[in-house]
Design a protein around this motif. Sequence first.
Motif, PDB file in Angstrom:
ATOM      1  N   ALA A  80       0.835  -1.202   0.000  1.00 36.07           N
ATOM      2  CA  ALA A  80       0.000   0.000   0.000  1.00 36.07           C
ATOM      3  C   ALA A  80       0.876   1.261   0.000  1.00 36.07           C
ATOM      4  CB  ALA A  80      -0.939  -0.004   1.201  1.00 36.07           C
ATOM      5  N   THR A  81       1.983   1.223   0.742  1.00 33.89           N
ATOM      6  CA  THR A  81       2.916   2.362   0.762  1.00 33.89           C
ATOM      7  C   THR A  81       3.492   2.590  -0.631  1.00 33.89           C
ATOM      8  OG1 THR A  81       3.492   1.969   3.073  1.00 33.89           O
ATOM      9  CG2 THR A  81       5.065   3.224   1.777  1.00 33.89           C
ATOM     10  N   LEU A  82       3.890   1.519  -1.295  1.00 34.71           N
ATOM     11  CA  LEU A  82       4.421   1.651  -2.656  1.00 34.71           C
ATOM     12  C   LEU A  82       3.352   2.134  -3.624  1.00 34.71           C
ATOM     13  CD1 LEU A  82       6.725  -1.445  -3.246  1.00 34.71           C
ATOM     14  CD2 LEU A  82       7.389   0.944  -3.157  1.00 34.71           C
ATOM     15  N   ASP A  83       2.128   1.622  -3.480  1.00 39.09           N
ATOM     16  CA  ASP A  83       1.045   2.014  -4.375  1.00 39.09           C
ATOM     17  C   ASP A  83       0.711   3.503  -4.263  1.00 39.09           C
ATOM     18  OD1 ASP A  83       0.878  -0.529  -5.373  1.00 39.09           O
ATOM     19  OD2 ASP A  83      -0.907  -1.093  -4.215  1.00 39.09           O
ATOM     20  N   ALA A  84       1.006   4.093  -3.122  1.00 40.21           N
ATOM     21  CA  ALA A  84       0.736   5.516  -2.915  1.00 40.21           C
ATOM     22  C   ALA A  84       1.776   6.414  -3.595  1.00 40.21           C
ATOM     23  CB  ALA A  84       0.672   5.827  -1.421  1.00 40.21           C
ATOM     24  N   ILE A  85       2.857   5.819  -4.083  1.00 38.39           N
ATOM     25  CA  ILE A  85       3.921   6.586  -4.742  1.00 38.39           C
ATOM     26  C   ILE A  85       3.651   6.644  -6.239  1.00 38.39           C
ATOM     27  CG2 ILE A  85       6.385   6.604  -5.326  1.00 38.39           C
ATOM     28  CD1 ILE A  85       6.876   5.172  -2.623  1.00 38.39           C
ATOM     29  N   ASP A  86       3.709   7.850  -6.792  1.00 43.83           N
ATOM     30  CA  ASP A  86       3.601   8.032  -8.240  1.00 43.83           C
ATOM     31  C   ASP A  86       5.015   7.953  -8.806  1.00 43.83           C
ATOM     32  OD1 ASP A  86       3.311   8.818 -10.861  1.00 43.83           O
ATOM     33  OD2 ASP A  86       2.361  10.749 -10.404  1.00 43.83           O
ATOM     34  N   PRO A  87       5.348   6.855  -9.506  1.00 39.88           N
ATOM     35  CA  PRO A  87       6.721   6.700  -9.992  1.00 39.88           C
ATOM     36  C   PRO A  87       7.112   7.702 -11.072  1.00 39.88           C
ATOM     37  CG  PRO A  87       5.345   4.915 -10.789  1.00 39.88           C
ATOM     38  CD  PRO A  87       4.511   5.704  -9.830  1.00 39.88           C
ATOM     39  N   GLU A  88       6.139   8.361 -11.661  1.00 40.72           N
ATOM     40  CA  GLU A  88       6.418   9.345 -12.714  1.00 40.72           C
ATOM     41  C   GLU A  88       6.669  10.742 -12.155  1.00 40.72           C
ATOM     42  OE1 GLU A  88       6.913   8.442 -15.788  1.00 40.72           O
ATOM     43  OE2 GLU A  88       6.263   6.378 -15.487  1.00 40.72           O
ATOM     44  N   LYS A  89       6.312  10.946 -10.884  1.00 39.42           N
ATOM     45  CA  LYS A  89       6.455  12.271 -10.276  1.00 39.42           C
ATOM     46  C   LYS A  89       7.926  12.576 -10.003  1.00 39.42           C
ATOM     47  CE  LYS A  89       4.856  15.140  -6.484  1.00 39.42           C
ATOM     48  NZ  LYS A  89       4.164  15.183  -5.211  1.00 39.42           N
ATOM     49  N   LYS A  90       8.377  13.722 -10.459  1.00 38.80           N
ATOM     50  CA  LYS A  90       9.758  14.152 -10.243  1.00 38.80           C
ATOM     51  C   LYS A  90       9.875  14.829  -8.878  1.00 38.80           C
ATOM     52  CE  LYS A  90      11.052  12.961 -14.368  1.00 38.80           C
ATOM     53  NZ  LYS A  90      11.375  11.585 -14.489  1.00 38.80           N
ATOM     54  N   CYS A  91      11.009  14.658  -8.260  1.00 40.54           N
ATOM     55  CA  CYS A  91      11.283  15.269  -6.960  1.00 40.54           C
ATOM     56  C   CYS A  91      12.449  16.235  -7.111  1.00 40.54           C
ATOM     57  CB  CYS A  91      11.654  14.213  -5.932  1.00 40.54           C
ATOM     58  SG  CYS A  91      10.399  12.953  -5.635  1.00 40.54           S
ATOM     59  N   SER A  92      12.342  17.386  -6.493  1.00 40.53           N
ATOM     60  CA  SER A  92      13.451  18.339  -6.532  1.00 40.53           C
ATOM     61  C   SER A  92      14.312  18.249  -5.279  1.00 40.53           C
ATOM     62  CB  SER A  92      12.920  19.767  -6.708  1.00 40.53           C
ATOM     63  OG  SER A  92      12.019  20.078  -5.669  1.00 40.53           O
ATOM     64  N   ALA A  93      13.737  17.710  -4.211  1.00 40.61           N
ATOM     65  CA  ALA A  93      14.462  17.498  -2.955  1.00 40.61           C
ATOM     66  C   ALA A  93      14.123  16.105  -2.448  1.00 40.61           C
ATOM     67  CB  ALA A  93      14.067  18.549  -1.921  1.00 40.61           C
ATOM     68  N   VAL A  94      15.001  15.549  -1.628  1.00 40.38           N
ATOM     69  CA  VAL A  94      14.806  14.192  -1.128  1.00 40.38           C
ATOM     70  C   VAL A  94      13.616  14.144  -0.176  1.00 40.38           C
ATOM     71  CG1 VAL A  94      15.842  12.280   0.151  1.00 40.38           C
ATOM     72  CG2 VAL A  94      17.268  13.680  -1.354  1.00 40.38           C
ATOM     73  N   LYS A  95      12.712  13.227  -0.464  1.00 39.23           N
ATOM     74  CA  LYS A  95      11.550  12.968   0.384  1.00 39.23           C
ATOM     75  C   LYS A  95      11.013  11.586   0.041  1.00 39.23           C
ATOM     76  CE  LYS A  95       8.291  15.136  -2.799  1.00 39.23           C
ATOM     77  NZ  LYS A  95       7.255  16.114  -2.970  1.00 39.23           N
ATOM     78  N   HIS A  96      10.030  11.136   0.782  1.00 40.03           N
ATOM     79  CA  HIS A  96       9.413   9.834   0.531  1.00 40.03           C
ATOM     80  C   HIS A  96       8.941   9.760  -0.922  1.00 40.03           C
ATOM     81  CE1 HIS A  96       7.200   6.182   1.390  1.00 40.03           C
ATOM     82  NE2 HIS A  96       6.187   6.702   0.743  1.00 40.03           N
ATOM     83  N   GLY A  97       9.236   8.644  -1.571  1.00 45.49           N
ATOM     84  CA  GLY A  97       8.814   8.454  -2.958  1.00 45.49           C
ATOM     85  C   GLY A  97       9.882   8.800  -3.980  1.00 45.49           C
ATOM     86  N   CYS A  98      11.019   9.291  -3.538  1.00 47.78           N
ATOM     87  CA  CYS A  98      12.103   9.683  -4.444  1.00 47.78           C
ATOM     88  C   CYS A  98      13.121   8.561  -4.619  1.00 47.78           C
ATOM     89  CB  CYS A  98      12.858  10.888  -3.901  1.00 47.78           C
ATOM     90  SG  CYS A  98      11.910  12.393  -3.901  1.00 47.78           S
ATOM     91  N   MET A  99      13.778   8.610  -5.760  1.00 50.63           N
ATOM     92  CA  MET A  99      14.949   7.776  -5.961  1.00 50.63           C
ATOM     93  C   MET A  99      16.141   8.720  -5.913  1.00 50.63           C
ATOM     94  SD  MET A  99      15.764   4.829  -8.721  1.00 50.63           S
ATOM     95  CE  MET A  99      16.602   5.690 -10.034  1.00 50.63           C
ATOM     96  N   VAL A 100      17.139   8.348  -5.132  1.00 54.29           N
ATOM     97  CA  VAL A 100      18.302   9.199  -4.918  1.00 54.29           C
ATOM     98  C   VAL A 100      19.549   8.445  -5.358  1.00 54.29           C
ATOM     99  CG1 VAL A 100      19.635  10.502  -3.210  1.00 54.29           C
ATOM    100  CG2 VAL A 100      17.147  10.250  -2.921  1.00 54.29           C
ATOM    101  N   VAL A 101      20.266   9.038  -6.307  1.00 52.79           N
ATOM    102  CA  VAL A 101      21.522   8.462  -6.782  1.00 52.79           C
ATOM    103  C   VAL A 101      22.644   9.299  -6.181  1.00 52.79           C
ATOM    104  CG1 VAL A 101      22.934   7.897  -8.795  1.00 52.79           C
ATOM    105  CG2 VAL A 101      20.428   7.751  -8.942  1.00 52.79           C
ATOM    106  N   THR A 102      23.491   8.646  -5.383  1.00 48.28           N
ATOM    107  CA  THR A 102      24.630   9.346  -4.795  1.00 48.28           C
ATOM    108  C   THR A 102      25.902   8.848  -5.470  1.00 48.28           C
ATOM    109  OG1 THR A 102      25.184   7.776  -3.025  1.00 48.28           O
ATOM    110  CG2 THR A 102      23.407   9.362  -2.569  1.00 48.28           C
ATOM    111  N   ASP A 103      27.017   9.403  -5.049  1.00 53.29           N
ATOM    112  CA  ASP A 103      28.300   8.966  -5.594  1.00 53.29           C
ATOM    113  C   ASP A 103      28.667   7.563  -5.117  1.00 53.29           C
ATOM    114  OD1 ASP A 103      28.552   9.961  -2.979  1.00 53.29           O
ATOM    115  OD2 ASP A 103      30.624  10.584  -3.280  1.00 53.29           O
TER     116      ASP A 103
END
Length: 150
Positions: free
Chosen positions: A72-95
Amino acid sequence: MVVSKPVVHKACRDYLEKKIEALQAELDAVRDSAIAETKSSMGDKYETGREMMMQERNRLGKQLDLLTDQRATLDAIDPEKKCSAVKHGCMVVTDKSIFFLGAALGQIAVKGNQIFVISGNAPISKAMEGKTEGESFTFNGVSHTINRIS
């Protein structure tokens, strides 16, 4: 090449579905075993076996509830939505790593990439929360620079 957020989201969803199906099969087997036990046993042995099956069914039921909540937590995330800052639902690529802030699934492999799928309540999520591309955060003495957020 780093995999896209929609692909990671789908992989997480598929991973959970497989786990849910496996748990459901286990629950069905325990239920069938309990029915067979009822038909063939009597006395104290029956009561002990029945109690053990009841405990197993309760344990599996709790695990199934947890997985259902994670789905249910995953279903609440829109995978197409872009994030400008880190928050729930974001994918973060670090070094150093790739993180998907969704449900606490641990590390999964997606198209050759190792993705840490973590909840928004995880300590490392809190360390990077609100950060933007180019910013750094430190967790367990290791500094990470955020290369991309999606």
